[in-house]
Design a protein around this motif. Structure first.
Motif, PDB file in Angstrom:
ATOM      1  N   ALA A  81      -4.999   0.816  -9.225  1.00 52.30           N
ATOM      2  CA  ALA A  81      -3.756   0.095  -8.962  1.00 52.30           C
ATOM      3  C   ALA A  81      -3.227  -0.505 -10.266  1.00 52.30           C
ATOM      4  O   ALA A  81      -3.991  -1.042 -11.064  1.00 52.30           O
ATOM      5  CB  ALA A  81      -3.985  -1.001  -7.930  1.00 52.30           C
ATOM      6  N   ASP A  85       1.895  -2.825  -9.003  1.00 57.56           N
ATOM      7  CA  ASP A  85       1.552  -2.514  -7.610  1.00 57.56           C
ATOM      8  C   ASP A  85       0.985  -3.710  -6.857  1.00 57.56           C
ATOM      9  O   ASP A  85       0.837  -3.641  -5.628  1.00 57.56           O
ATOM     10  CB  ASP A  85       0.520  -1.381  -7.561  1.00 57.56           C
ATOM     11  N   ARG A 119       1.346  -2.268  -3.252  1.00 59.02           N
ATOM     12  CA  ARG A 119       2.330  -1.208  -2.990  1.00 59.02           C
ATOM     13  C   ARG A 119       2.031  -0.024  -3.901  1.00 59.02           C
ATOM     14  O   ARG A 119       1.656  -0.210  -5.048  1.00 59.02           O
ATOM     15  CB  ARG A 119       3.755  -1.686  -3.251  1.00 59.02           C
ATOM     16  N   SER A 120       2.228   1.158  -3.384  1.00 64.22           N
ATOM     17  CA  SER A 120       2.015   2.341  -4.208  1.00 64.22           C
ATOM     18  C   SER A 120       2.696   3.545  -3.574  1.00 64.22           C
ATOM     19  O   SER A 120       2.871   3.601  -2.349  1.00 64.22           O
ATOM     20  CB  SER A 120       0.523   2.630  -4.384  1.00 64.22           C
TER      21      SER A 120
END
Length: 235
Positions: A81, A85, A119-120
């Protein structure tokens, strides 16, 4: 005098001939709405995880919470990550009170909660990153959501399907009225809708016996809905 009257007469005759050969405007129409759907594969995910700690003093509760949240963030970054993110989404401190009848509440400790949102666009990494977070010390989670980042995806399929639906309705009504369906005269696009995934319920994860390995998750598909309103001519 005859020469002056002859030219207007020819002009009037030509005007009448043109009027007779021009197609008459459509006097009868039918207006219907149509809906189309398109299923698209999500290309982005988000999940929210956090750590909750309780201690007799605010300082102890915050210190312990900071240590454990830092470990979760470090584990997520080590697993792939990026800084962009991971975002802190909530931080709270609540006193733990003891209530006794006839007495004022007495503070016996403090609860500290710190949550981060991950988030990704690498949807395949969702289960692995969630498992890493749990293994690193997470004891709270508010679920995982899969999203479609570009609402235009699936639009062509959905709009064609919506128009076909409207035309089928109009043809049925025309047949019921003893008429035949003519061309589309007016087409207006309605609002786009999507079916969101069920809202996840917040739940606590056991602090003991950490989950080993990935958390099994499935992204599935997301349904997008399109609406059109079409006015057809009736013959």
């Amino acid at each position: 005098m005859k020469r002056f009257l002859f030219a207007p007469f020819l002009l009037l005759a030509a005007t009448v001939a043109v009027a007779q050969t021009s197609p008459p405007p459509f006097a009868d129409t039918v207006t219907v709405s149509g809906m189309g759907r398109a299923n698209v594969t999500p290309d982005r995910f988000t999940f929210n995880v956090g750590v909750q700690t309780v201690a007799p003093t605010v300082e102890d509760a915050v210190t312990e919470n900071n240590r454990r949240v830092a470990a979760v963030i470090a584990a997520l970054k080590k697993a792939g990550a990026q800084d962009k993110d991971i975002q802190t989404s909530q931080f709270s401190i609540y006193p733990q009170q003891n209530y006794q009848e006839g007495k004022l509440p007495r503070i016996v400790g403090y609860q500290v909660s710190n949550s981060v949102t991950v988030r990704s666009e690498k949807v395949a990494d969702a289960g692995r990153l969630l498992g890493v977070a749990v293994g690193a010390g997470v004891n709270q989670s508010s679920g995982i959501n899969f999203e479609v980042s570009d609402p235009a995806r699936g639009r062509n399929e959905g709009m064609r399907s919506a128009f076909d639906d409207a035309r089928a309705k109009a043809a049925l009504l025309a047949q019921a009225a003893g008429r035949t369906l003519g061309p589309a005269i007016v087409i207006s696009e309605g609002a786009q809708h999507y079916t969101p995934p069920p809202m996840p319920m917040q739940r606590a994860m056991a602090m003991e016996g950490r989950v080993a390995g990935d958390v099994p998750v499935e992204s599935g598909t997301q349904e997008l809905s399109y609406n059109v309103t079409v006015t057809f001519a009736l013959r």
